[in-house]
Design an enzyme around this catalytic site. Structure first.
Site, short mmCIF file in Angstrom:
data_model
loop_
_atom_site.label_atom_id
_atom_site.label_comp_id
_atom_site.label_asym_id
_atom_site.label_seq_id
_atom_site.Cartn_x
_atom_site.Cartn_y
_atom_site.Cartn_z
N SER A 50 -2.88 -2.56 1.64
CA SER A 50 -1.79 -2.96 2.52
C SER A 50 -1.87 -4.46 2.81
O SER A 50 -2.85 -4.95 3.36
CB SER A 50 -1.88 -2.17 3.84
OG SER A 50 -1.17 -2.85 4.84
N SER A 51 -0.80 -5.19 2.39
CA SER A 51 -0.85 -6.65 2.54
C SER A 51 -0.88 -7.05 4.00
O SER A 51 -1.57 -7.98 4.38
CB SER A 51 0.31 -7.30 1.80
OG SER A 51 1.43 -7.43 2.61
N ASN A 52 -0.14 -6.32 4.87
CA ASN A 52 -0.12 -6.74 6.28
C ASN A 52 -1.46 -6.48 6.94
O ASN A 52 -1.90 -7.23 7.81
CB ASN A 52 1.05 -6.10 7.04
CG ASN A 52 0.81 -4.67 7.42
OD1 ASN A 52 0.20 -4.41 8.44
ND2 ASN A 52 1.29 -3.73 6.60
N SER A 107 0.62 0.44 8.42
CA SER A 107 0.60 1.73 7.74
C SER A 107 -0.58 2.60 8.18
O SER A 107 -0.90 3.59 7.54
CB SER A 107 0.56 1.50 6.23
OG SER A 107 -0.44 0.56 5.93
N HIS A 145 0.47 2.36 2.41
CA HIS A 145 -0.80 2.07 1.76
C HIS A 145 -1.95 2.65 2.57
O HIS A 145 -2.73 1.91 3.16
CB HIS A 145 -0.97 0.56 1.57
CG HIS A 145 0.03 0.00 0.63
ND1 HIS A 145 0.84 -1.06 0.92
CD2 HIS A 145 0.38 0.40 -0.63
CE1 HIS A 145 1.63 -1.31 -0.10
NE2 HIS A 145 1.38 -0.43 -1.06
N THR A 160 8.56 -9.98 4.87
CA THR A 160 8.55 -9.61 6.30
C THR A 160 7.16 -9.73 6.92
O THR A 160 7.03 -10.00 8.11
CB THR A 160 9.05 -8.17 6.50
OG1 THR A 160 8.30 -7.32 5.64
CG2 THR A 160 10.51 -8.04 6.23
N CYS A 202 13.31 -0.28 5.16
CA CYS A 202 13.27 -0.74 6.55
C CYS A 202 14.50 -1.62 6.81
O CYS A 202 14.82 -2.49 5.98
CB CYS A 202 12.00 -1.55 6.80
SG CYS A 202 12.01 -2.31 8.43
N CYS A 229 4.35 0.72 12.29
CA CYS A 229 5.49 -0.05 12.78
C CYS A 229 6.71 0.85 12.70
O CYS A 229 6.67 1.93 12.10
CB CYS A 229 5.69 -1.30 11.93
SG CYS A 229 6.18 -0.89 10.27
N GLU A 283 7.85 -5.26 -1.95
CA GLU A 283 8.97 -5.74 -1.11
C GLU A 283 9.59 -6.98 -1.74
O GLU A 283 10.82 -7.11 -1.83
CB GLU A 283 8.47 -6.07 0.31
CG GLU A 283 9.59 -6.59 1.20
CD GLU A 283 9.10 -7.23 2.49
OE1 GLU A 283 8.12 -6.74 3.07
OE2 GLU A 283 9.68 -8.25 2.90
#
Ligand code: F3S
Length: 661
Positions: free
Chosen positions: A222-224, A274, A41, A166, A94, A13, A124
């Site tokens: 990585s949470s996303n 990521s 991550h 986010t 960010c 991103c 975050e």
């Protein structure tokens, strides 16, 4: 035919890419730098970064020299620690996360409680908590919210601020908002989910709905990326792999089983914020190998071919769709896997405009490919160059048609100013053509919007000379022409008094001056206009007459409803006795004011029973006397008065008075 569909939003991103770019640039300059926690991550990327001298540490005290704050951001106290340790700080938080810090800081300053929709252990979220002034709680779903409400009745009782991590799940966020509104009354909810995340999640949802399986590429920390796997998992089987190697090792058998189960299998590929582009390519390549399907190879080959085409046509135009805009650049989709970037300085020729003032998400724009970076797979573009070409075409047309072009004064240079036209052309306007008076300052028109005429074009050198003055002159002439065209007797204006002369005043009617004669200023008797008006006064006037040839307009400021003669006729009649004040003495009598604006004449023969030879010996200016109205001449607006008629045996001799007057 088996098909592989790669999500367009897969991969880095904007925030992650920006943080990596900032860290790499700093490492290049300084040799060795530290990041507070891993930048992203993804173990492959972290290994690459280590080779470049970028070392992750867990605490600022472990760093030396320079430390980078990653895109997740940190709390206020961490900034204090870095400053206390004397470390150079490169803040790669960010901008979307930094915005949440600002919201929390400003809105909880009054002691409001803070509720964060997100994972309380995520860096975050920990950073966001570090900006709160009041009590903070985090919830991940509606069940946790219900528990919170039951366990802590005071939380949010006074006022509550709500934000979201986010990368929080969009559906969960919608449900949570509804429930929060049911539980709490005095609250402010800020929708802080990153648009890039929303788009990525929406695409993952749609992709998984149409595919038989989805490969989610990215780190398990990585949470996303995990969220993408959750979203896809609701629709179809998911193969989660950090890179191509792990895909082969852990999922090859499963994938082969799926492919052999039937024909026409659709495999989707998506990746977290990521995951670098090369890992997505690697996963795609491996899938192609597994499938050994020509069609798939053809599809991937087409993507590569497309990239090569862009490279081959660098310098040519492409259509681009804006997918994100930030302070330093616009991110665009040019129909290939690789992201396109338009740096702020290449968006517009007007340096006063920020990227979001030039383009918005969803805009489809023409750009020129300026550079293709093979290393990171990014394509750099310029909108400014396309605008400049279009701008020059419009400038030539405007010169031919003597049309006025609109633009903004963007710089003061030696001998004049630079105006950037609305279409992006740079135009030099000499000081003498700027419309700024000789003793004025060119800086006064900086950043102002202006119209100009094109007076010279040198296409070869791309040089254009313009005149703001000529455009202003044309505009003024047009206003004047319209004024004369629409002018008529009786037309009313409110104008500003420009000058005051002994015989009257000049009033600006909007580019054209009209004259109000002294006698037309007021119904009352005045000796000089300055008794009733001053320069700068606003005056209501009516057109009495005008001469378009001589450019003259005669005005009156007298209003019929204020006419004192009409008032006099309504209030007085012949035979009335009135108190009057002598205003002037003449050889044949004295004029006396009955009401302001109406004077009557006391004829010399009507002053006394005795014969008067010198009026000044009997009456003086300012003296108040009682007199009888002996005659009203409506036609001539004259009034005859008599003091004598009030004296015993002194009936007025009206004929005598009239004759001698
Ligand atoms: Fe920033 Fe959104 Fe990425 S918040 S770090 S652009 S996922």
């Amino acid at each position: 035919m088996t098909e592989i569909i790669t999500a367009k939003t897969a991969g880095f991103c904007f925030g992650v890419k920006r943080a990596i770019d900032m860290a790499c640039k700093a490492a290049e300059e300084k040799g060795r730098i530290y990041t507070l926690g891993p930048l992203i991550h993804n173990n492959d990327v972290i290994a690459d970064l280590l080779e470049k001298g970028i070392t992750p540490v867990n605490d600022p005290s472990e760093a030396e020299g320079c430390i980078v704050i990653r895109s997740h951001g940190v709390g206020r106290s961490t900034y204090d620690d870095i400053a206390r340790l004397g470390l150079e700080c490169i803040d790669a938080t960010c901008p979307y996360v930094a915005k949440i810090h600002k919201i929390v800081d400003e809105n909880t300053a009054d002691g409001s409680d803070l509720l964060i929709a997100g994972d309380g252990t995520h860096p975050e979220v920990i950073g966001i908590i570090g900006f709160a002034h009041g009590h903070t709680e985090t919830v991940n779903n509606c069940e946790e919210l219900d528990k919170l409400k039951k366990s802590d009745k005071n939380f949010g009782a006074k006022s509550l601020i709500v934000v979201a991590q986010t990368t929080f799940d969009m559906c969960k966020w919608t449900d949570l908002q509804k429930n929060i509104k049911k539980h709490y009354t005095n609250l402010k909810i800020f929708d802080t989910i990153c648009r890039a995340t929303i788009e990525r999640q929406r695409e993952a949802e749609a992709l998984s709905a149409q595919c038989d399986a989805v490969i989610v590429a990215g780190g398990s920390h990585s949470s996303n990326t995990r969220k993408l796997a959750d979203i896809c998992g609701a629709n179809c089987p998911v193969f989660f792999a950090e890179n191509g190697e792990q895909l082969l090792k852990e999922h090859k058998t499963g994938l082969e089983r799926l492919l052999s189960s039937r024909k026409d299998v659709k495999i989707g590929i998506t990746a977290g914020a990521s995951t670098p582009a090369y890992i997505i390519k690697e996963v795609h390549n491996i899938m192609s190998e597994i499938i050994k399907d020509e069609a798939v190879d053809a599809e991937f080959a087409a993507a590569i071919d497309q990239m090569q085409k862009v490279r081959a046509y660098a310098g040519n135009r492409v259509k681009a769709t804006v997918v994100a805009v930030n302070k330093t650049e616009a991110v665009v989709d040019i129909g290939i896997k690789q992201s396109g970037y338009i740096p702020a300085e290449e968006l517009s020729a007007n340096p006063n405009l920020t990227p979001d003032e030039v383009v918005k998400v969803g805009d489809v724009i023409d750009c020129i490919v300026t550079k293709v970076n093979d290393a990171d797979g990014f394509v750099y573009l310029s909108k400014k160059q396309v605008d400049a070409q279009a701008g020059m075409e419009k400038i030539l047309k405007a010169k031919e048609e003597n049309a006025t072009v609109n633009g903004t004064v963007t710089a003061v240079v030696k001998g004049g100013v630079i105006v950037t036209s609305e279409d992006g052309a740079r135009v030099f306007v000499p000081a003498s053509q700027s419309g700024v008076p000789r003793n004025g300052k060119l800086e006064d028109i900086l950043k102002k919007e202006v119209g100009f005429k094109v007076i010279e074009v040198n296409e070869g050198r791309g040089r254009v000379v313009g005149s703001i003055k000529a455009a202003e002159r044309e505009a003024t002439d047009a206003v004047k022409a319209k004024f004369w065209e629409e002018l008529e007797v009786g037309k009313k204006f409110v104008g500003e008094v420009k000058s005051v002369e002994s015989y009257g005043v000049f009033v600006d009617l909007g580019g054209v001056d009209g004259m109000v004669h002294l006698t037309e200023l007021t119904w009352n008797r005045v000796k000089h206009p300055k008794e009733v008006v001053s320069i700068g006064d606003k005056l209501e006037v009516t057109v009495k007459s005008y001469d378009p040839e001589k450019k003259r307009v005669s005005l009156t400021a007298k209003k019929p409803e204020d006419n004192p003669w009409t008032k006099f006729l309504n209030e007085f009649a012949e035979g009335d006795v009135v108190k009057v004040q002598v205003v002037s003495i003449t050889p044949f009598g004295a004029f006396a004011q009955i009401i302001p604006g109406v004077d009557g004449l006391i004829h010399i023969s009507q002053i006394s029973l005795e014969r008067v030879t010198n009026v000044a010996q009997v009456l003086s200016v300012g003296q108040v006397v009682e007199a009888k109205i002996t005659e009203i001449d409506e036609e001539k607006s004259r009034v005859s008065l008599s003091i004598k008629a009030l004296l015993e045996g002194g009936d007025a001799d009206e004929d005598e008075a009239s004759d001698e007057e």
